[in-house]
Design a protein around this motif. Structure first.
Motif, mmCIF file in Angstrom:
data_model
loop_
_atom_site.group_PDB
_atom_site.id
_atom_site.type_symbol
_atom_site.label_atom_id
_atom_site.label_comp_id
_atom_site.label_asym_id
_atom_site.label_seq_id
_atom_site.Cartn_x
_atom_site.Cartn_y
_atom_site.Cartn_z
ATOM 1 N N ALA A 1 0.842 -1.200 0.000
ATOM 2 C CA ALA A 1 0.000 0.000 0.000
ATOM 3 C C ALA A 1 0.877 1.251 0.000
ATOM 4 C CB ALA A 1 -0.899 0.011 1.233
ATOM 5 N N PRO A 2 0.336 2.344 -0.558
ATOM 6 C CA PRO A 2 1.121 3.589 -0.536
ATOM 7 C C PRO A 2 1.231 4.133 0.892
ATOM 8 C CG PRO A 2 -1.083 4.009 -1.381
ATOM 9 C CD PRO A 2 -0.963 2.529 -1.193
ATOM 10 N N LEU A 3 2.254 4.948 1.095
ATOM 11 C CA LEU A 3 2.353 5.651 2.379
ATOM 12 C C LEU A 3 1.143 6.566 2.514
ATOM 13 C CD1 LEU A 3 6.135 6.612 2.438
ATOM 14 C CD2 LEU A 3 4.961 5.064 4.006
ATOM 15 N N PRO A 4 0.631 6.740 3.725
ATOM 16 C CA PRO A 4 -0.528 7.621 3.911
ATOM 17 C C PRO A 4 -0.233 9.066 3.512
ATOM 18 C CG PRO A 4 -0.136 6.273 5.864
ATOM 19 C CD PRO A 4 1.051 6.087 4.965
ATOM 20 N N ALA A 5 -1.273 9.733 3.046
ATOM 21 C CA ALA A 5 -1.233 11.167 2.728
ATOM 22 C C ALA A 5 -2.559 11.750 3.202
ATOM 23 C CB ALA A 5 -1.036 11.395 1.234
ATOM 24 N N PRO A 6 -2.602 12.240 4.442
ATOM 25 C CA PRO A 6 -3.865 12.675 5.038
ATOM 26 C C PRO A 6 -4.640 13.716 4.227
ATOM 27 C CG PRO A 6 -2.126 12.619 6.678
ATOM 28 C CD PRO A 6 -1.474 12.374 5.349
ATOM 29 N N ALA B 1 -8.470 6.547 1.189
ATOM 30 C CA ALA B 1 -9.406 5.432 1.012
ATOM 31 C C ALA B 1 -8.653 4.143 0.714
ATOM 32 C CB ALA B 1 -10.396 5.750 -0.106
ATOM 33 N N VAL B 2 -7.652 4.219 -0.136
ATOM 34 C CA VAL B 2 -6.859 3.033 -0.492
ATOM 35 C C VAL B 2 -6.085 2.538 0.730
ATOM 36 C CG1 VAL B 2 -4.896 2.240 -1.877
ATOM 37 C CG2 VAL B 2 -6.696 3.619 -2.937
ATOM 38 N N VAL B 3 -5.458 3.445 1.457
ATOM 39 C CA VAL B 3 -4.667 3.072 2.633
ATOM 40 C C VAL B 3 -5.554 2.425 3.697
ATOM 41 C CG1 VAL B 3 -3.343 4.019 4.579
ATOM 42 C CG2 VAL B 3 -2.813 4.725 2.235
ATOM 43 N N ARG B 4 -6.718 3.003 3.946
ATOM 44 C CA ARG B 4 -7.629 2.430 4.956
ATOM 45 C C ARG B 4 -8.093 1.036 4.559
ATOM 46 N NH1 ARG B 4 -10.861 5.458 8.622
ATOM 47 N NH2 ARG B 4 -12.575 4.186 7.874
ATOM 48 N N ALA B 5 -8.425 0.857 3.280
ATOM 49 C CA ALA B 5 -8.850 -0.463 2.810
ATOM 50 C C ALA B 5 -7.709 -1.474 2.944
ATOM 51 C CB ALA B 5 -9.343 -0.379 1.372
ATOM 52 N N ALA B 6 -6.500 -1.075 2.595
ATOM 53 C CA ALA B 6 -5.345 -1.967 2.713
ATOM 54 C C ALA B 6 -5.094 -2.338 4.173
ATOM 55 C CB ALA B 6 -4.108 -1.315 2.101
ATOM 56 N N GLN B 7 -5.230 -1.382 5.081
ATOM 57 C CA GLN B 7 -5.035 -1.663 6.501
ATOM 58 C C GLN B 7 -6.079 -2.663 7.007
ATOM 59 O OE1 GLN B 7 -5.219 2.405 7.896
ATOM 60 N NE2 GLN B 7 -2.986 2.514 8.129
ATOM 61 N N ARG B 8 -7.316 -2.509 6.554
ATOM 62 C CA ARG B 8 -8.379 -3.427 6.973
ATOM 63 C C ARG B 8 -8.135 -4.830 6.427
ATOM 64 N NH1 ARG B 8 -14.166 -1.168 6.254
ATOM 65 N NH2 ARG B 8 -14.638 -3.130 7.293
ATOM 66 N N ILE B 9 -7.732 -4.940 5.156
ATOM 67 C CA ILE B 9 -7.439 -6.249 4.563
ATOM 68 C C ILE B 9 -6.300 -6.918 5.321
ATOM 69 C CG2 ILE B 9 -6.345 -7.312 2.527
ATOM 70 C CD1 ILE B 9 -9.361 -7.020 2.258
ATOM 71 N N ALA B 10 -5.261 -6.150 5.611
ATOM 72 C CA ALA B 10 -4.120 -6.691 6.350
ATOM 73 C C ALA B 10 -4.558 -7.193 7.722
ATOM 74 C CB ALA B 10 -3.030 -5.632 6.489
ATOM 75 N N GLN B 11 -5.418 -6.451 8.386
ATOM 76 C CA GLN B 11 -5.904 -6.852 9.707
ATOM 77 C C GLN B 11 -6.783 -8.098 9.614
ATOM 78 O OE1 GLN B 11 -8.463 -3.992 11.601
ATOM 79 N NE2 GLN B 11 -8.151 -4.883 13.610
ATOM 80 N N ILE B 12 -7.692 -8.130 8.660
ATOM 81 C CA ILE B 12 -8.615 -9.257 8.511
ATOM 82 C C ILE B 12 -7.862 -10.555 8.216
ATOM 83 C CG2 ILE B 12 -10.405 -10.232 6.996
ATOM 84 C CD1 ILE B 12 -11.445 -7.271 6.710
ATOM 85 N N TYR B 13 -6.892 -10.500 7.306
ATOM 86 C CA TYR B 13 -6.186 -11.696 6.872
ATOM 87 C C TYR B 13 -4.872 -11.928 7.603
ATOM 88 C CZ TYR B 13 -9.508 -12.045 3.050
ATOM 89 O OH TYR B 13 -10.662 -12.171 2.317
ATOM 90 N N GLY B 14 -4.494 -11.017 8.490
ATOM 91 C CA GLY B 14 -3.245 -11.168 9.228
ATOM 92 C C GLY B 14 -2.021 -11.046 8.333
ATOM 93 N N LEU B 15 -2.085 -10.129 7.378
ATOM 94 C CA LEU B 15 -0.989 -9.937 6.433
ATOM 95 C C LEU B 15 -0.077 -8.799 6.877
ATOM 96 C CD1 LEU B 15 -2.990 -10.006 3.074
ATOM 97 C CD2 LEU B 15 -1.749 -11.896 4.154
ATOM 98 N N PRO B 16 1.213 -8.944 6.646
ATOM 99 C CA PRO B 16 2.095 -7.793 6.863
ATOM 100 C C PRO B 16 1.859 -6.768 5.760
ATOM 101 C CG PRO B 16 3.354 -9.703 6.114
ATOM 102 C CD PRO B 16 1.934 -10.149 6.260
ATOM 103 N N VAL B 17 2.039 -5.489 6.100
ATOM 104 C CA VAL B 17 1.858 -4.405 5.129
ATOM 105 C C VAL B 17 3.226 -3.865 4.747
ATOM 106 C CG1 VAL B 17 0.855 -2.125 4.713
ATOM 107 C CG2 VAL B 17 -0.388 -3.790 6.099
#
Length: 153
Positions: A110-115, A122-138
């Motif tokens: 995922a890209p670095l956040p840019a507030p 939106a992309v960063v938040r979705a990537a963080q949620r996917i990583a959390q759900i599946y236990g993936l490193p980001v």
């Protein structure tokens, strides 16, 4: 698109790997009816009603010119503007790519956040949620939209 920028951190990370890259694209103005607002364009997916197919072909051709043989490109068309309302579509598309039970060694890139950038947020938040759900490193990559890259010619 970040992967096509000269000196791209994303292209450097993807070199010598097998990767599925989801490209979230703004396909048109926001509509009142959000049903059918998105689609996932897998290589075997054909949509005769896709008015933006020529753009997709141009992007695919440009990416094919990169030295990234393990890269599979997927396109997710979303209504403009991207923002928090597209996160569910991003999550669904990413879930399709990750699969039910990801193998060891699967990362979420995922890209670095840019507030101040709602699209990237939106992309960063979705990537963080996917990583959390599946236990993936980001794994994060820098975006060069404000960088100056020297001409190689």
């Amino acid at each position: 698109m970040e992967i096509l920028r000269p000196g791209s951190d994303l292209a450097r990370i993807l070199k010598d790997t097998v990767a599925d890259l989801l490209v979230a694209c703004e396909d048109g103005p926001a509509a009142q009816d959000t049903s059918g607002a998105s689609y996932l364009d897998y290589p075997d997916y054909e949509d005769d009603e896709d008015a933006d197919l020529h753009e997709s072909d141009e992007v695919r051709a440009a990416v094919a010119q990169l030295d990234l043989p393990g890269l599979r490109l997927h396109r997710l068309g979303l209504r403009a503007p991207l923002g928090p309302e597209c996160e569910a579509d991003l999550l669904a598309a990413m879930s399709e790519l990750v699969g039910f039970d990801p193998e060891p060694g699967v990362y979420c890139l995922a890209p670095l956040p840019a507030p101040t950038d709602p699209n990237r947020t939106a992309v960063v938040r979705a990537a963080q949620r996917i990583a959390q759900i599946y236990g993936l490193p980001v794994l994060r990559y820098r975006c060069l939209e404000f960088s100056v890259v020297a001409d190689s010619a």
